[in-house]
Design a protein around this motif. Sequence first.
Motif, mmCIF file in Angstrom:
data_model
loop_
_atom_site.group_PDB
_atom_site.id
_atom_site.type_symbol
_atom_site.label_atom_id
_atom_site.label_comp_id
_atom_site.label_asym_id
_atom_site.label_seq_id
_atom_site.Cartn_x
_atom_site.Cartn_y
_atom_site.Cartn_z
ATOM 1 N N ASN A 190 -4.905 5.978 -1.580
ATOM 2 C CA ASN A 190 -3.759 5.358 -2.254
ATOM 3 C C ASN A 190 -3.306 6.166 -3.465
ATOM 4 O OD1 ASN A 190 -3.821 3.274 -0.397
ATOM 5 N ND2 ASN A 190 -4.988 1.897 -1.722
ATOM 6 N N THR A 191 -4.249 6.823 -4.120
ATOM 7 C CA THR A 191 -3.898 7.612 -5.300
ATOM 8 C C THR A 191 -3.524 9.056 -4.926
ATOM 9 O OG1 THR A 191 -6.262 8.066 -5.657
ATOM 10 C CG2 THR A 191 -5.278 6.247 -6.889
ATOM 11 N N TYR A 249 -0.049 6.298 -5.939
ATOM 12 C CA TYR A 249 -0.267 5.138 -6.806
ATOM 13 C C TYR A 249 -1.189 5.519 -7.960
ATOM 14 C CZ TYR A 249 1.902 2.020 -3.382
ATOM 15 O OH TYR A 249 2.803 1.409 -2.548
ATOM 16 N N THR A 250 -0.983 4.901 -9.103
ATOM 17 C CA THR A 250 -1.830 5.151 -10.275
ATOM 18 C C THR A 250 -3.038 4.226 -10.234
ATOM 19 O OG1 THR A 250 0.055 5.813 -11.641
ATOM 20 C CG2 THR A 250 -1.941 5.094 -12.795
ATOM 21 N N ARG A 261 3.966 2.402 -9.681
ATOM 22 C CA ARG A 261 3.107 2.118 -8.528
ATOM 23 C C ARG A 261 1.663 2.109 -9.002
ATOM 24 N NH1 ARG A 261 6.683 6.271 -5.808
ATOM 25 N NH2 ARG A 261 8.240 5.029 -4.656
ATOM 26 N N THR A 316 -2.547 0.810 -8.221
ATOM 27 C CA THR A 316 -3.553 0.380 -7.249
ATOM 28 C C THR A 316 -4.860 0.110 -7.976
ATOM 29 O OG1 THR A 316 -4.647 0.908 -5.144
ATOM 30 C CG2 THR A 316 -4.331 2.729 -6.694
ATOM 31 N N LEU A 362 -2.177 -2.931 -3.835
ATOM 32 C CA LEU A 362 -1.025 -2.082 -4.126
ATOM 33 C C LEU A 362 0.038 -2.939 -4.805
ATOM 34 C CD1 LEU A 362 -0.733 -0.416 -0.600
ATOM 35 C CD2 LEU A 362 -1.786 0.611 -2.626
ATOM 36 N N SER A 422 3.956 -2.538 -6.794
ATOM 37 C CA SER A 422 5.090 -1.708 -7.206
ATOM 38 C C SER A 422 6.048 -2.541 -8.052
ATOM 39 C CB SER A 422 5.840 -1.157 -5.995
ATOM 40 O OG SER A 422 5.047 -0.265 -5.254
ATOM 41 N N GLU A 460 11.069 0.373 -0.904
ATOM 42 C CA GLU A 460 9.700 0.369 -1.423
ATOM 43 C C GLU A 460 8.790 -0.502 -0.567
ATOM 44 O OE1 GLU A 460 6.684 1.604 -4.112
ATOM 45 O OE2 GLU A 460 8.731 2.324 -3.786
ATOM 46 N N MET A 482 5.377 0.849 0.971
ATOM 47 C CA MET A 482 4.097 0.207 0.698
ATOM 48 C C MET A 482 3.370 -0.149 1.994
ATOM 49 S SD MET A 482 3.370 -3.308 -1.452
ATOM 50 C CE MET A 482 3.515 -2.533 -3.066
ATOM 51 N N THR A 513 1.875 2.797 3.542
ATOM 52 C CA THR A 513 0.656 3.212 2.842
ATOM 53 C C THR A 513 -0.556 2.458 3.379
ATOM 54 O OG1 THR A 513 1.897 3.745 0.823
ATOM 55 C CG2 THR A 513 -0.459 3.337 0.580
#
Length: 425
Positions: A185-186, A191-192, A252, A254, A285, A287, A297, A301, A304
Amino acid sequence: MHDIRFIRENPEAFDAGLARRGLEPQSAAILALDSQRRAVATRMQDAQSQRNDASKAIGAAMGRGDKDEAERLKAAVASLKDALPALEAEDRDLLARLTDMLARIPNLPACDVPDGPDEAHNVEVGSWGTRREFAFTPREHADLGPALGMDFETGAAISGARFTFLRGHMARLHRAIGQFMLDRNTDEAGYTECNPPVLVRDEAMYGTDKLPKFAEDSFRTTDGRWLIPTSEVSLTSSVMDQIIDAAALPLRMTALTLCFRSEAGAAGKDTRGFIRQHQFEKCELVSVVRPEESEAEHERMTETAEMILKLLELPYRKIVLCTGDMGFGARKTYDLEVWLPGQGAYREISSCSNCGDFQARRMNARYRPEGQKGTEFVHTLNGSGLAVGRTLVAVLENYQQEDGSVEVPQALLPYMGGLAVLRPQ
């Protein structure tokens, strides 16, 4: 939360949206309370204006030497001051009642959401993977698990029903799955990574539409905080009461966290096995985006979450939920259902929802569009990327061998310290 101005201007459209959810019309009751509150607000503003005008007139009367007029005006001001607290209290009460009424009404479904009263009317919109052909009758995870370190008895002895004690290689595989999800995910989806609190205040639960309607579905601590049912609560609430710089969007986030659910509405469902637990881990996740970006988005998502299933080579199908099966805060939801050969059924492993501005209104999360003075509400989205326990179940059932062992998926081998097979002990 719904926009009262939208309901004033579009009562029929509002009721039509509720009807698609299987709910009775509510605009008339909402607008009646809104009208009552606005009338009180007008009386309060008039009284405040009269008090201010009378206060100014007192000075003028004193300047003219008209003491009688000044005394009359002072008496009028005193009378207005006495009346204002009651009006202000009535206004607060009516506003609280209106807010509570609106807070208990679910989000309106998007136009392209299929109509239907229950899950039987959900629509499959895609699938991936080939179901494995077994030379033996595949077993359910609850039958495979105990010999591999999935200890239901100890979990129940320590904590009661719907708790499980994982041991040895089973515990490591569970950890590997969560770490794999977080890394994908990162590193690949952008995603952060976050490590948020799992104890939150009422405001965070309210803002993410878990309160007041669903209080019984979550656990509350003795000091008045809540154990999160999903890190959607913590992550989404990180923008509560903020005006976000437009250039910072989309956000974004996670997180891999413990989650806690009372399962109050799940009596008798999935009591056997690891599917429905009071305590579980999930890679979430979230956003936060501009309104015009939320539909795209939502697709991103969901893709993802699908990526995780594809990398683990787990067959699944993609479902768009109908109006009667969507969650309270969602305007559109995709469910991903993984194939469990032991059960011979698809089971939910991820749910990705676009909430529009529904949560943002509740938590007052806004952004300032470039070149504009005013602010607008952001749109929020959330999804599972994925539920760790259910993914563990899917791995056990899809990768099982006739002797009761389970092969480790190729994508997880770097996380398993060289262990390629879980064997019965």
